[in-house]
Design a protein around this motif. Structure first.
Motif, mmCIF file in Angstrom:
data_model
loop_
_atom_site.group_PDB
_atom_site.id
_atom_site.type_symbol
_atom_site.label_atom_id
_atom_site.label_comp_id
_atom_site.label_asym_id
_atom_site.label_seq_id
_atom_site.Cartn_x
_atom_site.Cartn_y
_atom_site.Cartn_z
ATOM 1 N N ARG A 9 0.949 -1.239 -0.037
ATOM 2 C CA ARG A 9 0.131 -0.130 0.129
ATOM 3 C C ARG A 9 0.809 1.254 0.224
ATOM 4 O O ARG A 9 1.947 1.335 0.532
ATOM 5 N N GLY A 10 0.298 2.380 -0.555
ATOM 6 C CA GLY A 10 0.829 3.658 -0.373
ATOM 7 C C GLY A 10 0.526 4.165 0.794
ATOM 8 O O GLY A 10 -0.451 3.996 1.497
ATOM 9 N N THR A 11 1.434 5.127 1.266
ATOM 10 C CA THR A 11 1.397 5.933 2.664
ATOM 11 C C THR A 11 -0.112 6.408 2.552
ATOM 12 O O THR A 11 -0.774 6.549 3.556
ATOM 13 N N ARG A 20 -3.196 4.384 8.950
ATOM 14 C CA ARG A 20 -1.770 4.664 9.027
ATOM 15 C C ARG A 20 -1.038 4.766 10.286
ATOM 16 O O ARG A 20 -0.272 4.143 10.434
ATOM 17 N N ASP A 50 8.616 9.337 -2.059
ATOM 18 C CA ASP A 50 7.753 10.242 -1.813
ATOM 19 C C ASP A 50 8.155 11.180 -0.797
ATOM 20 O O ASP A 50 7.982 10.759 0.238
ATOM 21 N N GLU A 108 -2.746 5.778 0.780
ATOM 22 C CA GLU A 108 -4.110 4.896 0.217
ATOM 23 C C GLU A 108 -4.781 4.509 1.401
ATOM 24 O O GLU A 108 -5.638 3.711 1.167
ATOM 25 N N ALA A 129 5.141 11.418 1.539
ATOM 26 C CA ALA A 129 5.058 10.170 2.440
ATOM 27 C C ALA A 129 6.195 10.011 3.606
ATOM 28 O O ALA A 129 5.970 9.417 4.756
ATOM 29 N N ASN A 130 7.304 10.163 3.375
ATOM 30 C CA ASN A 130 8.491 10.194 4.170
ATOM 31 C C ASN A 130 8.306 11.032 5.372
ATOM 32 O O ASN A 130 8.657 10.505 6.346
ATOM 33 N N PHE A 190 5.507 1.512 4.147
ATOM 34 C CA PHE A 190 4.547 1.565 2.945
ATOM 35 C C PHE A 190 5.735 1.567 1.662
ATOM 36 O O PHE A 190 6.595 2.166 2.018
ATOM 37 N N ARG A 191 5.207 1.311 0.504
ATOM 38 C CA ARG A 191 5.849 0.997 -0.718
ATOM 39 C C ARG A 191 6.598 2.385 -1.007
ATOM 40 O O ARG A 191 7.568 2.349 -1.765
ATOM 41 N N ASP A 192 5.907 3.610 -0.795
ATOM 42 C CA ASP A 192 6.052 4.688 -1.127
ATOM 43 C C ASP A 192 7.169 5.890 -0.408
ATOM 44 O O ASP A 192 7.495 6.721 -0.859
ATOM 45 N N TYR A 193 7.387 5.248 0.720
ATOM 46 C CA TYR A 193 7.960 6.157 1.909
ATOM 47 C C TYR A 193 9.278 6.515 1.489
ATOM 48 O O TYR A 193 9.819 7.589 1.858
#
Length: 546
Positions: A265-267, A275, A301, A269, A304-305, A295-298
């Motif tokens: 999942r994305g942060t 979260r 992004d 999403e 997200a980070n 999360f896959r995008d942190y």
């Protein structure tokens, strides 16, 4: 996990050569490579600077040194007997236990008979006329071999800070990776620790328990997360041994060979409540999950980070009582996970102790080491012991310390002056028959899992050369260029490549390493293996074999 096959008959040895292969280093890479080359019937010599096997776990004896990936996922996987007869005592084993394990492996497979200890390599030069390497030790001894295998490790060249007066201190002083074999007593002593990276964090946790006064000199704060270590119960031990095949299969499938892998999942999403609950769950679980299972995008992004970083910052503020100290411990120049994340056990609580003080070197830099201790811009400190937890000249540093020369006398250090260029992280154009284990541009992650693959791939190439009567293997310029560009492409967009750290080959303690380079492979381990497997399946066309 099949047992090692029996050795086959060796081809007639070249009488001009002392050995078929020389391996530099008797750590986990060198030990396993020796075993595999023996199976080919080759004459092999391992040269080791220390007095015993173990590599990282031989040199790093500092207080608190231990795994921060799960013990049972870290050991060798190639031998069913070894897996069943060895029992890890903790989920994250301490250094002494790991060194006992590696000595057990050396005993079980009789590895020491092909090793020479107290043998630091000074130079390795390729001799074109013999298609061989001449390896010279610091004591002057020389060996010639067809193949040279470097098993020198990505984190094995320690660095001291560039501070005046380091040699003037009259007390005890140690770098964490050159710790004495005998215990160091901190009880009641005035102790300084310089550095708060992974080794610094582990050392600080232990020293704070007994030191009379511990002063921590922080150069750059790091994001740390709880390790949650504990002993392995008898029931867990049985389950671990029964499930080894499935566990190692899991390691083959994950992004970086750990038991943890990014959440799909994305942060953004999930809802804010979901979260927060997910981050709380990761923070409360053992090991690297909060770093490599987030999360896959942190890690790509910034927004997200920032969410994950803010969560960990809140945890630091909750755990450190003095708000001013807490703020100094929270990184401001990089986000969570973009540098190597130290795993800790009550590290932040150390700063609540009356015998511990923090000196932020960004506010008050060290001017020099004095005979009595340390002088900063604002104060003089007297110490009995100074610990330098100042890290390593990572990835390429261990190569730089050896005078390695390929064809036409070209130095490897010169070839890599603008950053490493390799083929699969295993070969360098113009350095025939030299194979690097865990060199630049290989998939790091859970190191022993990567080691076993690296070694098996190199062994497969050497086996092909033996079977076809070939004596020279040199990566082509086109192959090196293609792989190096692929490595750079895999690093595009990663927030970690925008940060000064050993991930990017940056080291403020080493002259000429104050610029970032792409020093590691940032793609997934399965993708790395697929590329390497394809090269082998197509007959190593990217390598000039003759």
């Amino acid at each position: 996990m099949a047992e090692a096959p029996q050795a086959v008959a060796a081809a007639a040895p070249d009488p001009r050569l002392d050995y078929d292969a020389v391996i530099i280093g008797a750590g986990m890479s060198g030990m396993y490579q020796l075993l595999r080359l023996r199976e080919l019937g080759l004459r092999v010599l391992v040269l080791e600077a220390g007095s015993g096997v173990g590599g990282t776990w031989y040199w790093n004896r500092y207080p608190g040194a231990r795994f921060d990936s799960e013990s049972y996922s870290y050991g060798y996987s190639f031998s069913r007997d070894l897996l069943q007869e060895w029992s890890w005592s903790e989920h994250f084993a301490p250094q002494a236990e790991t060194l006992r394990y590696l000595n057990h492996v050396a005993d079980k497979f009789e590895l020491r008979r092909d090793m020479r200890f107290h043998s630091r390599v000074a130079a390795a030069h390729y001799r074109e006329e013999e298609r061989a390497w001449e390896v010279t030790l610091e004591d002057g001894a020389r060996y010639r071999s067809r193949f040279l295998v470097t098993a020198v490790g990505p984190l094995s060249a320690p660095t001291l800070p560039r501070i005046e007066g380091i040699g003037d201190f009259r007390g005890q002083a140690f770098h964490t990776s050159r710790w004495p074999h005998e215990p160091v007593d901190f009880a009641g002593k005035r102790v300084a620790v310089i550095g708060t990276g992974a080794t610094g964090v582990q050392t600080i946790q232990e020293v704070a328990k007994t030191a009379g006064q511990l002063t921590i000199f922080q150069r750059t704060p790091n994001w740390c997360a709880p390790l949650h270590n504990r002993p392995i119960t008898a029931e867990e031990q049985r389950a671990i041994k029964a499930n080894y095949p499935a566990m190692f299969q899991r390691c083959q499938e994950t992004f970086s060979c750990f038991l943890h892998t990014p959440d799909p999942r994305g942060t953004f999403e999930v809802t804010p409540e979901e979260r927060e609950a997910f981050l709380e769950k990761l923070y409360g679980e053992p090991g690297f999950g909060i770093w490599v299972g987030n999360f896959r995008d942190y890690l790509v992004d910034p927004a997200a980070n920032a969410v994950v970083s803010d969560f960990v910052a809140r945890k630091i503020r909750q755990r450190v009582k003095d708000p001013a100290v807490a703020e100094k411990l929270i990184p401001k120049n990089h986000g969570f996970g973009t540098r190597r994340v130290p795993m800790e056990t009550r590290y932040y609580e150390v700063y609540n102790q009356p015998n511990v003080r923090l000196v932020d070197l960004q506010d008050t830099p060290i001017e020099r080491i004095t005979p009595q201790g340390i002088r900063t811009r604002e104060a003089e400190f007297e110490f009995d012991i100074i610990v330098y937890a100042t890290g390593f000249d990572a990835i390429t540093g261990s190569f730089d310390r050896i005078d390695i020369r390929g064809t036409e006398g070209r130095r490897l250090k010169d070839a890599w002056a603008q950053g490493p260029q390799t083929f699969l992280g295993v070969q360098v154009e113009g350095f025939p028959n030299m194979f690097m284990l865990m060199g630049p541009h290989t998939a790091l992650g859970n190191i022993p899992r990567s080691i076993e693959y690296n070694v098996d791939w190199v062994t497969g190439l050497i086996r092909t050369m033996r079977d076809r009567g070939l004596t020279r293997a040199d990566a082509t310029a086109a192959a090196v260029a293609a792989w190096t560009e692929h490595v750079k492409a895999m690093g595009a967009g990663l927030l970690s490549n925008e940060v000064n750290s050993w991930f990017t080959g940056y080291n403020s303690n080493v002259e000429g390493k104050q610029t970032r380079v792409i020093a590691r492979y940032s793609g997934s381990a399965p993708d790395y293996r697929a590329w390497c497997d394809a090269v082998a399946a197509k007959g190593y066309r990217e390598i000039a074999l003759s």
